[in-house]
Motif scaffolding. Structure first.
Motif, PDB file in Angstrom:
ATOM      1  N   UNK A 265       0.970  -1.291  -0.008  1.00 50.47           N
ATOM      2  CA  UNK A 265      -0.019  -0.166   0.102  1.00 50.47           C
ATOM      3  C   UNK A 265       0.960   1.128   0.013  1.00 50.47           C
ATOM      4  N   UNK A 266       0.451   2.315  -0.666  1.00 50.67           N
ATOM      5  CA  UNK A 266       1.056   3.567  -0.750  1.00 50.67           C
ATOM      6  C   UNK A 266       1.125   4.224   0.446  1.00 50.67           C
ATOM      7  N   UNK A 267       2.368   4.596   1.054  1.00 50.27           N
ATOM      8  CA  UNK A 267       2.376   5.267   2.181  1.00 50.27           C
ATOM      9  C   UNK A 267       1.634   6.641   2.684  1.00 50.27           C
ATOM     10  N   UNK A 268       1.270   7.202   1.724  1.00 52.75           N
ATOM     11  CA  UNK A 268       0.456   8.475   1.729  1.00 52.75           C
ATOM     12  C   UNK A 268      -0.695   8.473   0.685  1.00 52.75           C
ATOM     13  N   UNK A 269      -1.940   8.358   1.143  1.00 60.14           N
ATOM     14  CA  UNK A 269      -3.301   8.117   0.281  1.00 60.14           C
ATOM     15  C   UNK A 269      -4.213   9.020   0.860  1.00 60.14           C
ATOM     16  N   UNK A 270      -5.357   9.255   0.062  1.00 58.99           N
ATOM     17  CA  UNK A 270      -6.522   9.674   0.401  1.00 58.99           C
ATOM     18  C   UNK A 270      -7.719   9.030   0.116  1.00 58.99           C
ATOM     19  N   UNK A 271      -8.810   9.131   0.687  1.00 56.73           N
ATOM     20  CA  UNK A 271     -10.113   8.422   0.369  1.00 56.73           C
ATOM     21  C   UNK A 271     -11.385   9.145   0.810  1.00 56.73           C
ATOM     22  N   UNK A 272     -11.761   9.519  -0.321  1.00 55.21           N
ATOM     23  CA  UNK A 272     -13.362  10.401  -0.196  1.00 55.21           C
ATOM     24  C   UNK A 272     -13.193  11.543   0.388  1.00 55.21           C
ATOM     25  N   UNK A 273     -12.156  12.457   0.056  1.00 53.67           N
ATOM     26  CA  UNK A 273     -12.043  13.767   0.706  1.00 53.67           C
ATOM     27  C   UNK A 273     -13.063  14.562   0.226  1.00 53.67           C
TER      28      UNK A 273
ATOM     29  N   UNK B 255       2.355   7.078  -5.352  1.00 51.20           N
ATOM     30  CA  UNK B 255       3.099   5.906  -5.355  1.00 51.20           C
ATOM     31  C   UNK B 255       4.412   6.205  -4.511  1.00 51.20           C
ATOM     32  N   UNK B 256       4.728   5.065  -3.806  1.00 50.47           N
ATOM     33  CA  UNK B 256       6.103   5.399  -3.023  1.00 50.47           C
ATOM     34  C   UNK B 256       7.150   5.263  -3.943  1.00 50.47           C
TER      35      UNK B 256
ATOM     36  N   UNK C 267      -4.805  21.576   5.723  1.00 50.44           N
ATOM     37  CA  UNK C 267      -6.252  21.929   5.764  1.00 50.44           C
ATOM     38  C   UNK C 267      -7.029  20.607   6.261  1.00 50.44           C
ATOM     39  N   UNK C 268      -7.941  20.812   6.809  1.00 49.81           N
ATOM     40  CA  UNK C 268      -8.470  19.498   7.481  1.00 49.81           C
ATOM     41  C   UNK C 268      -9.581  19.205   6.475  1.00 49.81           C
ATOM     42  N   UNK C 269      -9.786  17.935   6.073  1.00 51.47           N
ATOM     43  CA  UNK C 269     -10.890  17.532   5.018  1.00 51.47           C
ATOM     44  C   UNK C 269     -12.179  17.709   6.203  1.00 51.47           C
ATOM     45  N   UNK C 270     -13.520  18.028   5.360  1.00 54.94           N
ATOM     46  CA  UNK C 270     -14.694  18.110   6.059  1.00 54.94           C
ATOM     47  C   UNK C 270     -15.391  16.759   5.999  1.00 54.94           C
ATOM     48  N   UNK C 271     -14.573  15.899   4.866  1.00 51.22           N
ATOM     49  CA  UNK C 271     -15.211  14.168   4.892  1.00 51.22           C
ATOM     50  C   UNK C 271     -13.843  13.636   4.583  1.00 51.22           C
ATOM     51  N   UNK C 272     -13.934  12.354   4.665  1.00 51.32           N
ATOM     52  CA  UNK C 272     -12.925  11.468   3.973  1.00 51.32           C
ATOM     53  C   UNK C 272     -11.691  11.198   5.044  1.00 51.32           C
ATOM     54  N   UNK C 273     -10.793  10.602   4.584  1.00 51.72           N
ATOM     55  CA  UNK C 273      -9.589  10.323   5.482  1.00 51.72           C
ATOM     56  C   UNK C 273      -8.157  10.428   4.725  1.00 51.72           C
ATOM     57  N   UNK C 274      -7.169  10.997   5.233  1.00 47.35           N
ATOM     58  CA  UNK C 274      -5.644  11.023   4.537  1.00 47.35           C
ATOM     59  C   UNK C 274      -5.061  10.104   5.594  1.00 47.35           C
ATOM     60  N   UNK C 275      -4.308   9.179   5.044  1.00 44.15           N
ATOM     61  CA  UNK C 275      -3.666   8.225   5.702  1.00 44.15           C
ATOM     62  C   UNK C 275      -2.020   8.218   5.390  1.00 44.15           C
ATOM     63  N   UNK C 276      -1.241   8.125   6.310  1.00 48.39           N
ATOM     64  CA  UNK C 276       0.043   7.978   6.442  1.00 48.39           C
ATOM     65  C   UNK C 276       0.635   6.455   6.939  1.00 48.39           C
ATOM     66  N   UNK C 277       1.133   5.732   6.142  1.00 49.95           N
ATOM     67  CA  UNK C 277       1.586   4.535   6.707  1.00 49.95           C
ATOM     68  C   UNK C 277       0.344   3.852   7.375  1.00 49.95           C
TER      69      UNK C 277
END
Length: 267
Positions: free
Chosen positions: A4-12, A30-31, A56-66
């Motif tokens: 999995x990518x270290x840095x990703x965003x889902x449904x932002x 991509x790493x 900037x904080x998303x109002x919806x969705x998630x950003x993940x690191x590792x």
């Protein structure tokens, strides 16, 4: 199986006050890539980068690191992994170039670990890499726009993060220094860093990026290797520009030539 990518965003969903910039935006960085985000003005590319940097904080969705939500990281912990060169930066009054670059080492300091020869070496190498050593003792406020930009890049390099985000890093640089910077970023990428940059120049993006993300109206319309996604149709959709895409005679990467009004050749 691909890791999995270290840095990703889902449904932002990204917004400033009540003005929504992006909705249901998902992507993976991509790493080990040199990822470049391109798009027209006000397309949401810088907003996306600010979210990836936790400015900037998303109002919806998630950003993940590792695998962890970005918001779970302590500031210093995050600063040791993700570095940022913002679009505009303000230096404190009266600060010298060396002192500003040295601030890049702050995430590595603690009560038990103070300034060390290793910090000194990293700062010197960052200044050498950006051609700012000769400016060491000067006040940042006395420098030209291009010089200041290189100093801020040196500070970002001194932070030594495996992931580096850059918002329009070639701003204020003339064409020769733009190419020098892009070559420097390529070297950093080849040394193993993951780079994510917002660029205005699509030809530079296509030439240097290993992964391209094209955005318009806050949504991703194409992503992948430049040779696979840079087409006349994509450029017209993203930039509203009619063009011809041909291989660059030097690099072989896609080169974009705008279709303008026909003019008689000059004598």
């Amino acid at each position: 199986m691909t890791a999995p990518a270290r840095l990703s965003a889902d449904g932002l969903t990204l917004a400033y006050d009540r003005r929504v910039i992006s909705r249901e935006l998902s992507l993976e960085i991509p790493d080990g890539s040199f990822t470049v985000i391109v798009g027209a003005n006000a397309s949401g590319k810088s907003t996306l980068l600010r979210a990836l940097a936790r400015l900037l904080a998303p109002t919806a969705g998630t950003i993940r690191l590792d695998g962890r939500p970005l918001g779970d990281y302590a500031p210093k912990e995050l600063a040791r992994i993700v570095g940022l060169l913002p679009q505009t930066s303000l230096a404190p009054d009266g600060i010298t170039v060396t002192d500003l670059v040295a601030r890049g080492r702050h995430p590595h300091q603690s009560f038990l670990r103070q300034w060390s020869p290793e910090d000194e070496r990293v700062v010197e190498e960052a200044m050498d890499a950006t051609g700012t050593r000769e400016l060491a003792g000067r006040l940042v406020s006395e420098l030209s726009g291009g010089q200041r930009q290189r100093v801020w890049i040196a500070m970002a390099l001194a932070q030594q993060t495996p992931i580096l985000l850059l918002d329009e890093p070639t701003t204020f640089l003339d064409i020769a220094h733009q190419i020098e910077l892009m070559e420097l970023l390529t070297d950093l990428h080849e040394q193993g860093r993951t780079l994510v940059a917002v660029l205005h120049d699509l030809n530079q993006a296509a030439r240097y990026a290993t992964h391209l993300i094209a955005v318009t109206d806050g949504r991703v319309v194409a992503e992948g290797a430049p040779a696979e996604i840079v087409t006349a149709e994509m450029v017209e959709e993203v930039f509203g520009l009619r063009c011809v895409v041909t291989p660059d005679p030097v690099s072989g990467t896609p080169a974009i030539s705008a279709v303008g009004r026909a003019r008689a050749p000059r004598p």
